[in-house]
Scaffold this active site. Structure first.
Site, PDB file in Angstrom:
ATOM      1  N   SER A 152       4.780  11.135   2.811  1.00  0.00           N
ATOM      2  CA  SER A 152       4.507  11.854   1.554  1.00  0.00           C
ATOM      3  C   SER A 152       3.178  12.578   1.666  1.00  0.00           C
ATOM      4  O   SER A 152       2.268  12.115   2.374  1.00  0.00           O
ATOM      5  CB  SER A 152       4.424  10.872   0.382  1.00  0.00           C
ATOM      6  N   TYR A 165       0.771   2.986  -3.040  1.00  0.00           N
ATOM      7  CA  TYR A 165       1.925   3.748  -2.547  1.00  0.00           C
ATOM      8  C   TYR A 165       1.436   4.783  -1.522  1.00  0.00           C
ATOM      9  O   TYR A 165       1.980   4.895  -0.416  1.00  0.00           O
ATOM     10  CB  TYR A 165       2.634   4.434  -3.726  1.00  0.00           C
TER      11      TYR A 165
END
Ligand code: NAP
Length: 260
Positions: A152, A165
């Site tokens: 990501s 995360y």
């Protein structure tokens, strides 16, 4: 408005005769990757936690003429991972491509107030499950096979509301390098780092028009990404077009800043 990926008219058949497993692929980015690989000729094995979602996604892909097989697989369940690999090999006899796409983001708490079970879950699903799935798959991987890990843009700059995360996604950049070293020359290992893509996972971006606009304006291309944009990048890395690329992460984020 920047140009968008028009999948229906521009794809080739780079995966003819190949077998591709995509985890967490009953919707969103994983589904789009499975669809793209399938439209390019792969037999695709899709999976996620819920049988109903698997069945529905299988139906959708079959309706597009794709050879598809669905298996329930919660990526942090050892028996499910074993089943995913074994059932794929039983049905198709080999594995050419694995896209490791599953991730969770169960908390918006600041790091210093995130509970230990949440930290463990993030590590387990977002990082450890990829290693364990590849341990299971390794004996079956063909020469010339390819792994694509979905990281990501958040891995480059973990944001306060999803810091741990983001850190797990940073770990995937290192994992990609480490696996590429260990699995060469038989298997290439690369990653895609998506920017903002309006899926269920990122509902916080699209729920509110103002937040959506702010995030669009942060990109150089003036729009959010689409699952098809991510699928195009993953398919490139998985294909022989990328046969001299391994250990790399392709950032597909419309020009969002991306430095560690
Ligand atoms: P999504 O649209 O919410 O789809 C999630 C998929 O994962 C569903 O098919 C879900 O099906 C499955 N799933 C969830 N937990 C699972 C588990 N433990 N094991 C197996 N399957 C599971 O999510 P997405 O936005 O496409 O995200 C896919 C990947 O892209 C993730 O790795 C995410 O971190 C990454 N990413 C997304 C964005 C974004 O803006 N959307 C940006 C950067 C990176 P079931 O409910 O049936 O399990």
């Amino acid at each position: 408005m920047a140009k968008m990926m028009d999948m229906e008219t521009k794809i080739g058949r780079r995966f003819e005769g190949e077998v591709a497993i995509v985890t967490a692929s009953t919707q969103g980015i994983g589904f789009a990757i499975a669809e793209r690989l399938g439209l390019e000729g792969a037999s695709v094995v899709i999976s996620s936690r819920k049988q109903k979602n698997v069945d529905e996604a299988v139906e959708k892909l079959k309706n597009k003429g794709i050879e598809v097989f669905g298996v329930v697989c919660h990526v942090s369940n050892a028996q499910h991972r074993k089943d995913l690999i074994q059932k794929t090999v039983d049905k198709y006899g080999k594995i050419d491509v694995i896209v490791s796409n599953a991730a969770v983001n169960p908390s918006v708490d600041p790091l210093l107030r995130t509970l230990e079970p949440i930290l463990d879950k993030l590590w387990e699903i977002n990082v450890k499950a990829t290693v364990l799935l590849l341990q299971e798959a390794a004996p079956h991987l063909q020469k010339g096979s390819s792994i694509v890990i979905i990281s990501s843009i958040a891995g480059y700059n973990p944001q306060p509301a999803m810091a741990m995360y983001g850190v797990t996604k940073t770990a995937l950049l290192g994992l990609t390098k480490a696996l590429a070293t260990e699995m060469a020359p038989v298997t290439r290992v690369n990653a895609v780092a998506p920017g903002f893509v309006p899926t269920n996972f990122a509902a916080y971006i699209t729920k509110d028009e103002d937040v959506k606009k702010v995030n669009e304006e942060k990109t150089l291309l003036g729009r959010l990404g689409t699952p098809k944009d991510m699928a195009a990048a993953a398919a490139f890395l998985a294909s022989d077009d990328a046969c001299y690329i391994t250990g790399e992460t392709l950032i597909v984020a419309g020009g969002l800043p991306s430095r560690l």
